[in-house]
Design a protein around this motif. Structure first.
Motif, short mmCIF file in Angstrom:
data_model
loop_
_atom_site.label_atom_id
_atom_site.label_comp_id
_atom_site.label_asym_id
_atom_site.label_seq_id
_atom_site.Cartn_x
_atom_site.Cartn_y
_atom_site.Cartn_z
N HIS A 1 0.82 -1.21 0.00
CA HIS A 1 0.00 0.00 0.00
C HIS A 1 0.85 1.26 0.00
O HIS A 1 0.50 2.26 -0.64
CB HIS A 1 -0.92 0.02 1.22
N ALA A 2 1.98 1.23 0.72
CA ALA A 2 2.77 2.45 0.90
C ALA A 2 3.41 2.92 -0.39
O ALA A 2 3.64 4.13 -0.57
CB ALA A 2 3.85 2.21 1.95
N LEU A 3 3.73 2.02 -1.31
CA LEU A 3 4.47 2.39 -2.51
C LEU A 3 3.60 2.55 -3.75
O LEU A 3 4.11 2.69 -4.85
CB LEU A 3 5.55 1.34 -2.79
N THR A 4 2.29 2.53 -3.58
CA THR A 4 1.39 2.74 -4.72
C THR A 4 0.99 4.21 -4.78
O THR A 4 0.73 4.84 -3.75
CB THR A 4 0.14 1.87 -4.59
N PRO A 5 0.93 4.80 -5.97
CA PRO A 5 0.55 6.23 -6.08
C PRO A 5 -0.86 6.50 -5.56
O PRO A 5 -1.09 7.51 -4.89
CB PRO A 5 0.67 6.50 -7.59
N SER A 6 -1.81 5.63 -5.87
CA SER A 6 -3.18 5.80 -5.39
C SER A 6 -3.37 4.93 -4.15
O SER A 6 -3.62 3.73 -4.24
CB SER A 6 -4.17 5.39 -6.48
N LYS A 7 -3.23 5.53 -3.01
CA LYS A 7 -3.29 4.79 -1.75
C LYS A 7 -4.14 5.57 -0.75
O LYS A 7 -4.38 6.77 -0.91
CB LYS A 7 -1.88 4.60 -1.19
N PRO A 8 -4.62 4.92 0.29
CA PRO A 8 -5.44 5.61 1.29
C PRO A 8 -4.64 6.63 2.07
O PRO A 8 -3.42 6.56 2.17
CB PRO A 8 -5.93 4.47 2.19
N SER A 9 -5.36 7.58 2.63
CA SER A 9 -4.71 8.63 3.42
C SER A 9 -4.20 8.06 4.74
O SER A 9 -4.75 7.11 5.29
CB SER A 9 -5.69 9.76 3.69
N GLN B 1 4.94 13.64 3.27
CA GLN B 1 5.96 12.61 3.10
C GLN B 1 5.35 11.30 2.63
O GLN B 1 5.96 10.56 1.85
CB GLN B 1 6.71 12.40 4.42
N TRP B 2 4.14 11.02 3.07
CA TRP B 2 3.44 9.82 2.65
C TRP B 2 3.15 9.83 1.15
O TRP B 2 3.26 8.81 0.47
CB TRP B 2 2.16 9.71 3.46
N GLN B 3 2.79 11.00 0.63
CA GLN B 3 2.51 11.12 -0.80
C GLN B 3 3.79 11.07 -1.63
O GLN B 3 3.78 10.64 -2.78
CB GLN B 3 1.75 12.42 -1.07
N ASN B 4 4.91 11.51 -1.06
CA ASN B 4 6.18 11.53 -1.80
C ASN B 4 6.95 10.20 -1.72
O ASN B 4 7.93 10.02 -2.43
CB ASN B 4 7.08 12.65 -1.27
N LEU B 5 6.51 9.30 -0.86
CA LEU B 5 7.24 8.05 -0.64
C LEU B 5 7.41 7.21 -1.92
O LEU B 5 8.50 6.67 -2.15
CB LEU B 5 6.54 7.23 0.45
N PRO B 6 6.40 7.07 -2.79
CA PRO B 6 6.59 6.21 -3.98
C PRO B 6 7.57 6.76 -5.01
O PRO B 6 7.96 6.02 -5.92
CB PRO B 6 5.17 6.13 -4.58
#
Length: 297
Positions: A140-148, A169-174
């Protein structure tokens, strides 16, 4: 109780019930083992538990939505689906057992409902946090479309500014090429060690949250193992061991386990070897008046 068991085993109508119980409890045991495993991914534990609870619902004609993992309370069951009693090699015996059993449906229904209610009864009040932990899994963490991740962050962080940093940072992780994309623990270890051109970690707040969540105990299996080790160390022949000695032995055992060593291949430090056979090895660093009440853990 012995007479009841004897009558139960002699009754041919009990065979389909026993087969159903065996297959159902094997599924429960499989989920239970994931919670006891030392190498289990804590972010995926909720998935297995939800699948188990959801699979029990249709067997009692309970809708998947109504028997959800976080739906507590008793159930009103209109009927029981006899077509999914028994799976596997013994499935050919279910028809004969169903015809010859007048109350088998009722017994199976009561067993399944009781099992479903007991599983939910043993969940703690804050069990919903385990469902949110699933957000941190590697898939889940490395997918562009992921839950908040805001909902999970709010459970551990009170600062709105820090929550905003975590979300960014969560959005920039992938957008960083990570090596460990299949293992959740190794992924967040890699994120923790990551540094940019300035030598800073751009995912510091997010990583702190992830490591805090992953460090939460998800079962009491490790504590139960300590009690088992205690019974092995302090047995009837060694019942006069002091609490300090038992505590030291348990620390050594689990320390070797963490290091991946055994007592026969661990190399003692030189300064420790020099103390063997001397009174220095028996000296205490300080006198503790509460030594007899030290916690074993």
């Amino acid at each position: 109780m012995a007479e009841e068991l004897y009558r139960l085993y002699c009754d041919p109508q009990s065979r389909p019930f026993m087969l159903y119980v065996r297959n159902t409890l094997s599924e429960v045991q499989a989920v239970n083992k994931t919670f006891q495993a030392k190498t289990a991914d804590p972010t995926l534990l909720n998935d297995g538990l939800e699948r188990l609870v959801s699979s029990l619902g249709p067997k009692c004609d309970i809708s998947r939505h109504k028997c959800g993992l976080f739906n507590r309370g008793h159930y009103t069951i209109p009927g029981f689906s006899t077509t999914t009693w028994i799976r596997g090699r013994k499935s050919h015996e279910r028809r004969d057992g169903a015809r010859s059993s007048g109350n088998c449906n009722q017994r199976l229904r009561k067993f399944t409902v009781l099992l479903l209610e007991e599983i939910k009864h043993r969940l703690p009040e804050n069990f919903a946090i385990l469902k949110k932990v699933n957000t941190l899994s590697a898939r889940h963490a490395l997918t562009p479309s992921k839950p908040s991740i805001v909902e999970l962050a709010e459970a551990f962080v009170t600062s709105a500014e820090e929550i905003g940093k975590i979300e960014r940072q969560w959005q920039n992780l992938p957008y960083v090429h990570w090596q460990n994309v299949d293992n959740t623990e190794k992924l967040w270890t890699e994120v923790h060690l990551y540094r940019d051109a300035a030598g800073d970690n751009p995912f510091k707040e997010l990583c702190n949250l992830a490591l805090t969540v992953l460090a939460l105990p998800h079962s009491n299996a490790d504590v139960e193992r300590v009690f088992s080790q205690l019974n092995i160390v302090k047995n009837k022949l060694r019942n006069r061991l002091s609490l300090g000695t038992v505590n030291s032995i348990l620390h050594i055992r689990y320390g070797l386990l963490v290091c991946g060593k055994s007592c026969w291949d661990y190399r003692l430090p030189r300064d420790v070897i020099q103390k063997v056979g001397t009174m220095t090895s028996y000296e205490k660093e300080k006198d503790d008046p509460n030594e007899d009440v030290l916690c074993l853990f």
